[in-house]
Motif scaffolding. Structure first.
Motif, PDB file in Angstrom:
ATOM      1  N   ARG A   1       0.824  -1.207   0.000  1.00 22.76           N
ATOM      2  CA  ARG A   1       0.000   0.000   0.000  1.00 22.76           C
ATOM      3  C   ARG A   1       0.864   1.265   0.000  1.00 22.76           C
ATOM      4  O   ARG A   1       0.548   2.235  -0.699  1.00 22.76           O
ATOM      5  N   SER A   2       1.944   1.264   0.763  1.00 20.75           N
ATOM      6  CA  SER A   2       2.811   2.445   0.808  1.00 20.75           C
ATOM      7  C   SER A   2       3.438   2.708  -0.553  1.00 20.75           C
ATOM      8  O   SER A   2       3.523   3.861  -1.002  1.00 20.75           O
ATOM      9  N   ARG A   3       3.853   1.637  -1.211  1.00 16.34           N
ATOM     10  CA  ARG A   3       4.480   1.800  -2.530  1.00 16.34           C
ATOM     11  C   ARG A   3       3.454   2.273  -3.560  1.00 16.34           C
ATOM     12  O   ARG A   3       3.745   3.140  -4.393  1.00 16.34           O
ATOM     13  N   LEU A   4       2.268   1.689  -3.520  1.00 18.22           N
ATOM     14  CA  LEU A   4       1.218   2.120  -4.445  1.00 18.22           C
ATOM     15  C   LEU A   4       0.873   3.588  -4.218  1.00 18.22           C
ATOM     16  O   LEU A   4       0.688   4.356  -5.180  1.00 18.22           O
ATOM     17  N   ALA A   5       0.810   4.001  -2.957  1.00 16.58           N
ATOM     18  CA  ALA A   5       0.485   5.401  -2.648  1.00 16.58           C
ATOM     19  C   ALA A   5       1.554   6.351  -3.193  1.00 16.58           C
ATOM     20  O   ALA A   5       1.237   7.422  -3.725  1.00 16.58           O
ATOM     21  N   ARG A   6       2.821   5.963  -3.069  1.00 15.84           N
ATOM     22  CA  ARG A   6       3.907   6.831  -3.565  1.00 15.84           C
ATOM     23  C   ARG A   6       3.841   6.997  -5.078  1.00 15.84           C
ATOM     24  O   ARG A   6       4.190   8.048  -5.610  1.00 15.84           O
ATOM     25  N   HIS A   7       3.374   5.955  -5.777  1.00 20.10           N
ATOM     26  CA  HIS A   7       3.345   5.989  -7.237  1.00 20.10           C
ATOM     27  C   HIS A   7       1.996   6.446  -7.797  1.00 20.10           C
ATOM     28  O   HIS A   7       1.865   6.627  -9.007  1.00 20.10           O
ATOM     29  N   TRP A   8       1.008   6.603  -6.944  1.00 19.53           N
ATOM     30  CA  TRP A   8      -0.378   6.769  -7.383  1.00 19.53           C
ATOM     31  C   TRP A   8      -0.585   7.972  -8.303  1.00 19.53           C
ATOM     32  O   TRP A   8      -1.255   7.882  -9.336  1.00 19.53           O
ATOM     33  N   LEU A   9      -0.015   9.112  -7.936  1.00 19.74           N
ATOM     34  CA  LEU A   9      -0.263  10.326  -8.720  1.00 19.74           C
ATOM     35  C   LEU A   9       0.370  10.267 -10.100  1.00 19.74           C
ATOM     36  O   LEU A   9      -0.067  10.966 -11.018  1.00 19.74           O
ATOM     37  N   THR A  10       1.383   9.423 -10.266  1.00 16.49           N
ATOM     38  CA  THR A  10       1.974   9.207 -11.587  1.00 16.49           C
ATOM     39  C   THR A  10       1.176   8.168 -12.369  1.00 16.49           C
ATOM     40  O   THR A  10       0.948   8.310 -13.580  1.00 16.49           O
ATOM     41  N   LEU A  11       0.735   7.127 -11.686  1.00 16.61           N
ATOM     42  CA  LEU A  11       0.023   6.042 -12.344  1.00 16.61           C
ATOM     43  C   LEU A  11      -1.383   6.439 -12.799  1.00 16.61           C
ATOM     44  O   LEU A  11      -1.835   6.031 -13.875  1.00 16.61           O
ATOM     45  N   ALA A  12      -2.093   7.225 -11.987  1.00 15.50           N
ATOM     46  CA  ALA A  12      -3.510   7.504 -12.246  1.00 15.50           C
ATOM     47  C   ALA A  12      -3.771   8.109 -13.623  1.00 15.50           C
ATOM     48  O   ALA A  12      -4.592   7.581 -14.390  1.00 15.50           O
ATOM     49  N   PRO A  13      -3.114   9.228 -13.999  1.00 17.88           N
ATOM     50  CA  PRO A  13      -3.427   9.805 -15.318  1.00 17.88           C
ATOM     51  C   PRO A  13      -2.960   8.944 -16.482  1.00 17.88           C
ATOM     52  O   PRO A  13      -3.539   9.002 -17.570  1.00 17.88           O
ATOM     53  N   GLU A  14      -1.933   8.132 -16.274  1.00 19.13           N
ATOM     54  CA  GLU A  14      -1.395   7.305 -17.357  1.00 19.13           C
ATOM     55  C   GLU A  14      -2.207   6.038 -17.573  1.00 19.13           C
ATOM     56  O   GLU A  14      -2.349   5.577 -18.709  1.00 19.13           O
TER      57      GLU A  14
ATOM     58  N   VAL B   1      -0.777  22.308 -11.357  1.00 14.74           N
ATOM     59  CA  VAL B   1      -1.226  20.919 -11.338  1.00 14.74           C
ATOM     60  C   VAL B   1      -0.392  20.044 -10.395  1.00 14.74           C
ATOM     61  O   VAL B   1      -0.961  19.269  -9.603  1.00 14.74           O
ATOM     62  N   PRO B   2       0.955  20.114 -10.397  1.00 13.61           N
ATOM     63  CA  PRO B   2       1.717  19.254  -9.467  1.00 13.61           C
ATOM     64  C   PRO B   2       1.346  19.480  -8.005  1.00 13.61           C
ATOM     65  O   PRO B   2       1.245  18.521  -7.223  1.00 13.61           O
ATOM     66  N   VAL B   3       1.137  20.731  -7.633  1.00  9.98           N
ATOM     67  CA  VAL B   3       0.775  21.034  -6.241  1.00  9.98           C
ATOM     68  C   VAL B   3      -0.636  20.521  -5.941  1.00  9.98           C
ATOM     69  O   VAL B   3      -0.898  19.976  -4.863  1.00  9.98           O
ATOM     70  N   LEU B   4      -1.550  20.698  -6.905  1.00 12.04           N
ATOM     71  CA  LEU B   4      -2.927  20.243  -6.696  1.00 12.04           C
ATOM     72  C   LEU B   4      -2.978  18.718  -6.571  1.00 12.04           C
ATOM     73  O   LEU B   4      -3.722  18.178  -5.747  1.00 12.04           O
ATOM     74  N   ARG B   5      -2.177  18.045  -7.382  1.00 12.69           N
ATOM     75  CA  ARG B   5      -2.160  16.579  -7.288  1.00 12.69           C
ATOM     76  C   ARG B   5      -1.628  16.127  -5.930  1.00 12.69           C
ATOM     77  O   ARG B   5      -2.191  15.228  -5.306  1.00 12.69           O
ATOM     78  N   GLN B   6      -0.537  16.727  -5.487  1.00 14.45           N
ATOM     79  CA  GLN B   6       0.008  16.388  -4.170  1.00 14.45           C
ATOM     80  C   GLN B   6      -0.996  16.703  -3.071  1.00 14.45           C
ATOM     81  O   GLN B   6      -1.076  15.999  -2.060  1.00 14.45           O
ATOM     82  N   LEU B   7      -1.782  17.742  -3.283  1.00 12.86           N
ATOM     83  CA  LEU B   7      -2.803  18.110  -2.297  1.00 12.86           C
ATOM     84  C   LEU B   7      -3.812  16.979  -2.114  1.00 12.86           C
ATOM     85  O   LEU B   7      -4.349  16.792  -1.011  1.00 12.86           O
ATOM     86  N   SER B   8      -4.050  16.197  -3.193  1.00 21.27           N
ATOM     87  CA  SER B   8      -5.016  15.095  -3.118  1.00 21.27           C
ATOM     88  C   SER B   8      -4.591  14.026  -2.119  1.00 21.27           C
ATOM     89  O   SER B   8      -5.421  13.262  -1.633  1.00 21.27           O
TER      90      SER B   8
END
Length: 718
Positions: free
Chosen positions: A592-605, A650-657
């Motif tokens: 779960r921790s690894r998925l969370a770290r990669h999530w913002l990159t994986l989601a739009p792709e 956008v990068p800040v908004l994504r991190q905000l999520s």
């Protein structure tokens, strides 16, 4: 009916009389050829050339075909014959008996038809090493209750003629009672009524969709074709037809062509054009949605086999849409489809109409073979009638349950729950449930009535060397769906080495939902898994917001989202688990921790089509990220007040999520879909506008600015 066979020539005259009498009475029969396979093939080779045959199929090796007129058919391709008509089926059970294919092909057999089934003697079925077992991981040395159950049903069923080709006595064949008027395949009163309703629908007001449900062989496809032709004759210019595959609409087009007669100008595969320039055209569902051609009417046949999100898109994309599906089918269960799709219809088109067909067309009502196939594969499995109770309370009992050791009545009730809850439940699932030695089940009952079932499978426990090979992608074994997925896709070989209990299916009766029964079933499975020393409890399902919330309520957490939409539901697979042992909890935390770290990159792709509410729910479920620093806060304030552009923010908004509490807060805000589409998925403003989430780029950015202002003022502390 048990009949001895003969190793001499079959009594051809008797079989010809049987065929004629069956055709006259509108009935069909199963001829079970028990015993030595070679003797059965030779017996068929002596009989079939003398029988009337319009179209027939043989499922065994081509070189063994007992009649040159038979079409060679691989059982896995049996569905291609749905909607077609067969007079003879010769099914070589020694080569394998996939339940879905056998059930599907039987529905193509017309009145007077004979289904020859080559099999070992009935008493051997429980231990028969069916070649099809290897495909599903059922090739074990234990017994096979599914086959044993079938043997018991066919042993003395009125639809079955038992023949022993390697014995000497001559057969005595049944003689069906002949009706005063011989059976004919013709348009039934049911069909005529449906055709009239479809024509009125096609000429009528917009947003009044129709859902047609019928058992196999009731002529729904023919009715759709006749109605489509009549609509073209009465002024409709463009009618679109879709289905899971082109062969599903061959019957529809044949009847449309016959109805148009000399008004037909041009004909090409999947398209009819009249002399008046009107057009009936087939398009695959995704092509139709991508192109969006104009049409006054759209007809979708075998709709239960099409993902629900695609059906919803069709519903909203054209003014008049008719959906048709088989109620008890082999492509998927129409009852489950109707129940699930009803919610969409009620929400978006509350004036929709439900139509049904009851009278069979290809055979007479009461045909014994139809009843037999329904019994063998539980095509009409029913959860049973609700009973009067004062509520679950003390009367609710959760208990371990073995479906292979229960009565057919109880099994039908339990399987009926699965059919209604999962619209792709098929006869193959029934076999897997009964025969898989790794299956563990629980039942919820109130009195004698089954109100919930849970089907689990014991998985994992693989040798570390094998687990490493699976993780590398060099090995793949049958079964062990969840451990293999986490090992190969998430990259954690220990997931395959640890032992887990995976929930395969769970279902609760419609009138007993929202009472905590599903949670109680999962709790019972969790307690047993923990007591047995298993490492984790998990599940894999087509993701939806409701199911995510259910499994979160059971204590499970997201560990993986699949990259490809499921063919059956159109949904992305979602995998969740609950660690039970210290090793299981430690593994779950790392994944779960690894998925969370990669999530913002994986989601739009990878998940641009994921529903916003589900995307937000998964994001909120994952471990949170860091809080914004002073520079990020400054950017957020500047964006909220219109001084900073969206693309740079956008990068800040994504991190905000991923900031603790933010996505949970956004889940309850009206512009949630706008945030997911623009920020997390990175969709173009043109697509976002087409989805009616904004009027254009400026309006969309203004909406996001307002949302960030509200978050800074009323949201969780940043």
């Amino acid at each position: 009916m048990r009949h001895a066979g003969s190793d001499q020539l079959p009594d051809l005259a008797a079989w010809q009389r049987l065929q004629r009498s069956l055709a006259t009475s509108g009935e069909r029969r199963l001829v079970l050829l028990e015993g030595d396979r070679d003797a059965a093939v030779q017996w068929l080779a002596a009989l079939l050339p003398g029988l009337a045959m319009t179209t027939g199929v043989w499922t065994g090796p081509a070189e063994d075909s007992p009649d040159h007129r038979l079409n060679q058919l691989v059982p896995s391709s049996a569905r291609k014959w749905l909607g077609r008509e067969l007079s003879v089926i010769a099914w070589d059970g020694w080569q394998g008996n996939p339940p879905d294919a056998f059930a599907a092909l039987s529905g193509a057999l017309t009145a007077g038809g004979l289904l020859f089934w080559l099999m070992p003697p009935l008493h051997q079925w429980r231990r028969f090493a069916d070649p099809d077992y290897g495909r599903t991981g059922l090739d074990h040395d234990g017994g096979h209750p599914f086959a044993a159950r079938m043997a018991g049903l066919v042993s003395d069923h009125p639809a079955v003629i038992r023949v022993f080709p390697d014995q000497t006595a001559l057969p005595r064949l049944p003689v069906p009672a002949l009706p005063e008027t011989g059976f004919r395949v013709e348009t039934t009163s049911d069909q005529q009524h449906l055709i009239g309703r479809l024509v009125r629908f096609g000429l009528g007001r917009r947003r009044r969709p129709v859902v047609v449900t019928a058992d196999r062989g009731r002529g729904k496809s023919a009715a759709l074709g006749i109605a489509a032709a009549k609509l073209l004759q009465q002024g409709r210019r463009n009618i679109l037809v879709s289905a899971p595959a082109h062969h599903n609409v061959e019957t529809l087009f044949r009847h449309a062509r016959e109805t148009l007669g000399d008004q037909l100008e041009n004909e090409s595969p999947g398209e009819l054009t009249t002399r008046a320039g009107c057009c009936l055209k087939y398009l695959p569902i995704r092509d139709m949605l991508a192109a969006g051609p104009e049409a006054e009417v759209v007809m979708v046949d075998e709709a239960a086999a099409i993902p629900a999100p695609l059906l919803k898109a069709v519903l909203l994309g054209w003014p008049r849409v008719a959906f048709a599906t088989t109620v008890h089918g082999y492509e998927g269960a129409g009852r489950g489809f109707a129940i699930r799709f009803r919610r969409v219809l009620d929400q978006w088109t509350p004036h929709w109409q439900a139509l049904t067909l009851a009278q069979p067309v290809r055979w007479a009502e009461g045909d014994p073979l139809e009843a037999l196939i329904s019994e063998l594969f539980m095509l009409a499995a029913d959860e049973g009638e609700p009973t009067e109770t004062s509520g679950p309370g003390e009367q609710l009992i959760i208990e371990p349950w073995q479906p292979a050791r229960t009565t057919d009545t109880e099994l039908s009730a339990a399987f009926g729950l699965l059919v209604d809850a999962h619209y792709r439940t098929s006869p193959a699932d029934l076999r897997q449930w009964l025969d898989d030695p790794a299956a563990h089940s629980w039942r919820a009952r109130i009195g004698d009535r089954t109100v919930g079932v849970l089907w689990c499978a014991l998985e994992g426990g693989l040798a570390p060397a094998l687990a490493d090979q699976i993780s590398l992608g060099t090995r793949r074994i049958r079964g062990h769906l969840l451990p293999q997925s986490l090992a190969s896709h998430s990259g954690y070989p220990e997931a395959a080495s640890l032992r887990c209990l995976r929930v395969v299916r769970i279902a609760v009766a419609a009138d007993s939902r929202r009472l905590g029964i599903g949670h109680r079933l999962v709790e019972a499975a969790r307690d047993v898994a923990s007591h047995q020393g298993l490492d984790y409890l998990g599940t894999s399902f087509g993701g939806s917001t409701d199911l995510l919330a259910f499994w979160q309520g059971c204590g499970l957490q997201v560990v993986r989202t699949g990259l490809h939409q499921e063919a059956s539901s159109g949904e992305y697979p979602l995998q969740m688990l609950l660690g039970l042992s210290s090793s299981g909890r430690e593994m779950a935390g790392r994944i779960r921790s690894r998925l969370a770290r990669h999530w913002l990159t994986l989601a739009p792709e990878n998940w641009p089509e994921l529903e916003p509410s589900l995307l937000a729910g998964i994001t909120a479920d994952l471990p949170p990220g860091p809080r914004p620093d002073s520079d990020d806060l400054r950017d957020l304030h500047h964006f909220a007040n219109g001084h900073r552009g969206f693309r740079m923010t956008v990068p800040v908004l994504r991190q905000l999520s991923r900031v603790p509490g933010v996505m949970a807060w956004l889940l309850h805000q009206e512009p949630l879909a706008l945030w997911c589409r623009a920020v997390l998925q990175g969709r173009s403003w043109q697509r976002i506008q087409a989805e009616r989430l904004c009027l254009g780029q400026k309006d969309g950015e203004d909406g996001l600015r307002q949302l960030v202002r509200d978050l800074l003022e009323n949201g969780p502390e940043l």
